[in-house]
Design a protein around this motif. Sequence first.
Motif, short mmCIF file in Angstrom:
data_model
loop_
_atom_site.label_atom_id
_atom_site.label_comp_id
_atom_site.label_asym_id
_atom_site.label_seq_id
_atom_site.Cartn_x
_atom_site.Cartn_y
_atom_site.Cartn_z
N MET A 225 0.81 -1.21 0.00
CA MET A 225 0.00 0.00 0.00
C MET A 225 0.85 1.26 0.00
N THR A 226 0.29 2.33 -0.54
CA THR A 226 0.97 3.62 -0.59
C THR A 226 0.39 4.61 0.42
N ASP A 227 -0.64 4.20 1.15
CA ASP A 227 -1.29 5.06 2.13
C ASP A 227 -0.60 4.99 3.49
N HIS A 228 -0.85 5.99 4.33
CA HIS A 228 -0.48 5.89 5.73
C HIS A 228 -1.37 4.83 6.39
N CYS A 229 -0.87 4.25 7.47
CA CYS A 229 -1.68 3.24 8.16
C CYS A 229 -1.35 3.24 9.65
N LEU A 230 -2.39 3.22 10.46
CA LEU A 230 -2.26 3.03 11.91
C LEU A 230 -2.90 1.70 12.26
N LEU A 231 -2.15 0.84 12.92
CA LEU A 231 -2.67 -0.44 13.37
C LEU A 231 -2.87 -0.39 14.88
N VAL A 232 -4.11 -0.51 15.30
CA VAL A 232 -4.45 -0.53 16.73
C VAL A 232 -4.71 -1.99 17.08
N THR A 233 -3.77 -2.60 17.74
CA THR A 233 -3.84 -4.05 17.88
C THR A 233 -3.45 -4.48 19.29
N HIS A 234 -2.79 -5.62 19.41
CA HIS A 234 -2.53 -6.24 20.70
C HIS A 234 -1.06 -6.63 20.81
N ARG A 235 -0.65 -7.04 22.01
CA ARG A 235 0.77 -7.22 22.26
C ARG A 235 1.42 -8.23 21.31
N SER A 236 0.82 -9.40 21.15
CA SER A 236 1.45 -10.42 20.32
C SER A 236 1.57 -9.95 18.87
N ILE A 237 0.53 -9.28 18.36
CA ILE A 237 0.55 -8.79 16.97
C ILE A 237 1.58 -7.69 16.82
N ALA A 238 1.60 -6.75 17.77
CA ALA A 238 2.56 -5.64 17.72
C ALA A 238 3.99 -6.16 17.74
N ARG A 239 4.23 -7.18 18.56
CA ARG A 239 5.58 -7.75 18.63
C ARG A 239 6.02 -8.28 17.27
N VAL A 240 5.16 -9.04 16.61
CA VAL A 240 5.53 -9.63 15.33
C VAL A 240 5.74 -8.55 14.27
N LEU A 241 4.86 -7.56 14.21
CA LEU A 241 4.98 -6.50 13.22
C LEU A 241 6.26 -5.69 13.41
N ILE A 242 6.53 -5.31 14.64
CA ILE A 242 7.73 -4.51 14.91
C ILE A 242 8.98 -5.32 14.61
N ALA A 243 8.98 -6.59 14.99
CA ALA A 243 10.14 -7.45 14.73
C ALA A 243 10.39 -7.57 13.23
N TYR A 244 9.31 -7.68 12.45
CA TYR A 244 9.46 -7.80 10.99
C TYR A 244 10.09 -6.53 10.42
N PHE A 245 9.53 -5.38 10.74
CA PHE A 245 10.02 -4.13 10.14
C PHE A 245 11.40 -3.72 10.67
N GLN A 246 11.77 -4.24 11.84
CA GLN A 246 13.09 -3.94 12.39
C GLN A 246 14.11 -5.01 12.07
N GLY A 247 13.67 -6.06 11.36
CA GLY A 247 14.61 -7.10 10.95
C GLY A 247 15.15 -7.92 12.10
#
Length: 420
Positions: free
Chosen positions: A342-364
């Motif tokens: 996607m080319t849009d901005h995005c805010l994900l309002v989620t939960h601890r387990s999901i946030a952990r996986v997303l942050i780990a992915y984007f931080q390598g």
Amino acid sequence: MDQSASFFDPSNKKAAQLREQCAMETLDDLLDYILNGNGSVGIFDATNSTLARRKQIMERIRERAGPELNVLFVESVCKDPTLLESNMRLKLSGPDYDGKDPVAALEDFKQRVAIYEKNYIPLGDYEEDNNMPFVSMIDVGRKMISHQVRGFLAGQAVYYLLNFNLSPRMIWITRHGESVDNVAGRIGGDSDLSENGRKYAKAMTRFIGRQQKAWEVHQADKVANTHFPPIAGDHTPPNPHYSGDIQPKNFCIWTSMLKRSIQTAENFCDEEYDIKQMRMLDELNAGIMEGMTYEDIRIKHAEEYERRKRDKLAYRYPGPGGEGYLDIINRIRPVIVELERMTDHCLLVTHRSIARVLIAYFQGLKREDVADLDCPLGMLYQLEPKPYGVEFKAWRYNAVSNDFDHLPDYKLRRATTLNN
């Protein structure tokens, strides 16, 4: 070591010999990692622009690994002159030209490209005749050509390239505001926000609105101060995604299907933001332990408590619907692909387990770090994809000022207790 354009000139015999030696030693290191270490995927990042180099690579791989190791050549071709100029300017922000005069650096890189172009043999007939799988991406995804792409990982690589984009955008990740179950120490469930949680939701809505406006002003300023060709002191690379004028970006708000997440985003105006609920963003399901405290689990399910303590990553909660972190990683793969596309901005309002996986992915980060990543309530993470990595910022909610404080020295760290 001199790495100016002359270093890449094939007529420079000494440099050519050194490049070949480095390339083969690096390839051997990669094969050691896969064949003798614990690796399963390797990326051999080199130009590989000649037929002789590609033949040499395949011969070395088959010599050491036999026919079982899959190989996929990836080619990126730029035919559009404006896109090519922009990509060259992006190169100036990379490690090869870091801190160097942009005018001289751009001229040097153009010379390097001209040298490569003179000797370059595109992927095509030889690879097809010799059954060598490849994918060719033209003008950053305007056109894709694939040949004999087989297997899950190779297919996923092509799918990723199909969704690849260079559009500048913000990705925000936060957990929901404090919930009634958070106050009671219960895991899972579907409780409402507490009073503190509702305050967090309102403050976050105001803060995101301000940041969105500031980002648009900053991008417009970058475009206004980008020069073709660059002038001395101009280190602002243009983005190939832009065609000249800047239009306000759409802003997506994605929440889970659980009340505490939906309520955290309820203050955003649905006429200004594209708000959606996704079950893929739901919290990890604790099975028969939903709604229990960790102390309850320790007393009533002592064996499960110890199993989780030994290996949180591989642990799966027992009972109908019970999940573990490996399930979460698989569950949100489509979300990650969409965020990349996607080319849009995005805010994900989620939960601890999901946030952990997303942050780990984007931080390598490593998969082994996911389950123990500290991700407390009240944190708002800002990620901005760039040509060379992802710019990461962290903001913490300040209940006294009812606003967010930027944490410039914030470092991701491990959670300190099992209950996290």
